[in-house]
Design an enzyme around this catalytic site. Sequence first.
Site, PDB file in Angstrom:
ATOM      1  N   ASP A 140       0.873  -1.167   0.000  1.00 48.03           N
ATOM      2  CA  ASP A 140       0.000   0.000   0.000  1.00 48.03           C
ATOM      3  C   ASP A 140       0.921   1.230   0.000  1.00 48.03           C
ATOM      4  OD1 ASP A 140      -2.377   1.547   0.265  1.00 48.03           O
ATOM      5  OD2 ASP A 140      -2.020   1.699   2.411  1.00 48.03           O
ATOM      6  N   VAL A 141       0.364   2.421  -0.118  1.00 50.89           N
ATOM      7  CA  VAL A 141       1.204   3.626  -0.160  1.00 50.89           C
ATOM      8  C   VAL A 141       0.993   4.505   1.070  1.00 50.89           C
ATOM      9  CG1 VAL A 141       1.775   5.739  -1.425  1.00 50.89           C
ATOM     10  CG2 VAL A 141       1.340   3.623  -2.675  1.00 50.89           C
TER      11      VAL A 141
END
Length: 578
Positions: A9-10
Amino acid sequence: MLPKLVIFDVDGLMLDTEARWQEAWQIKGEQYGIPDLGKKTFLKCVGRNGAEVEAIIYEDLKDYENPLEILKEVRAYGSQLLDERIDIKKGLVELLEFLKSQSISIAVATATIKTTTYERLSRLHLLDYFDYILCGDEVQLRKPHPEIYQKVIEHFHVLPQEAMVLEDSYVGVEAAYRAHIPCVMIPDLAMPQDKQKQETMAIVSSLLDVIDLLKDEMINNQEPTMLTYIKETPYQLEWNVYHIQEITQELVQLYLQNDYNSIWLIACGSSFNGAQCAKPFLMKYLHCDVKVISPMTFVYSEHQMTDKDFVVVISQSGRSTNCIQALKLLKDMKKQAVGLTGCIDSPLKEYGDRVIDYSMGIEKVGYVTKGITVLSQYLMLFALEVSLKKGLTNQKDYQAIIEELKAIPSRHQIMQKQTKDFYQKHQCEMTSMDISFLIGFMQSYGIALEGALKMAETIKMPCMAYEAEEFVHGFNLQLTPRYTVWCIDGCLKGSQRLIQIYQAINSVTPHVYAITNSPDIDDDHAIRIPFEMTEPLLMPLYILPVFQIIAYQVSEELQTWNTHPRFSQFKNYIQTKK
């Protein structure tokens, strides 16, 4: 076996964007007279899509005019803050380099739109690490729907079990779970709850810990180990502090029903040791005597109670046959049978009038680690709440202890690191231990009890714990240079005496070590406590992992997990769990 693919994920996982967004929400909230906009409402919105965020805003700000206008300003201000600065999370580059060194494919699956994602990753010189990037505006359905993760593994032509997802949010964890991909949670702002613990293969403190997980081959279908739960402990400790009133309310109310003079904690094994760790704290803040007693001592002889004695039976598993017998006796005596357990859906609830969950979460390994630390903390939180409500502690002192409790999770992680470094330095000595003693005063005596139990049951060696002064009145006479002795400094009364005892032991055996900050003990024989302590009685919450890690590391290297073949006969005669 290492995964073929790791999916990141970021926001909140690789980039510290959530902290900037929370700052924006809080600042704008205060401008509009909404003090909890960043502290509460924002946390509900983490990982949600636009429509979901707007629904939350409408609900939380229903008493305010133009909630969407407020949201619009928040979004604009948050974007401005992120344009000014974005930091990468600790361990990110190290983990990416490790994955590249192992020829593991690396992908991104984020709810953020493509242009923003590429701009940020490019700005931070991270773009070239990734083999594939899939963004929120390139899929039909948002997390927690599994679509984005399903498309990533389809792109790489790997099976779900051959990949691993790294997530920080509840919706991200759920999406990975629904895609049947093993997931590691690295919490950012939202602490994991029971749902996330069930949906993840591990919960760790930073991306650096993911490297350890991969190196330890703790992936895919491999069972959790002691180390899994040691690393989870800080997060449970943190969650419990922030939910202190919620989790202690039932036990606090029971205690406040009467003006008790003493507390009896009936427990065995690690639960006994956890109660012993918490006992000095309870006595100080409740201004009463505390008795820690084993169940069968209670059943067979020591049960002369009065109405002024508050009695609690503790069983982490909720299945201990001796604890069940103690509850039965309490009922036979027409006394209130109160149980405290880490597993509320257990046989214990059939025997207690009131059975309370002490908020441990899940621990599937029989060699208890997380359970004892969380139990000690729960008893301390209970004492603190009662102390405030009875006026034994003022609000200022109460808040000071709460602030130190909030620092405990990071201290726990620091002591994990200190212990690992110590172990690497003394690996030969640690794997050559023969007979060991652990000694300490007050709360450190509780730590000694659990350290001895943990090393005895895993390393399978004679290991005994004593109150430090008691040790030098006879038990010390057997000392030879082959013995190992651990001196646990409680940093309170008895500290100087413990150092004297350490020095005396050192004249007999070179295998004597101390957990201390005393300058009278050289660094080669000390595991240091590298922070200031306002309340040393909280020490068990961050010193217990020292012996848990040593027990695990030695047992893993020597492979001492199995008992003697003859031990299989033991359970034919005695059952300790219902």
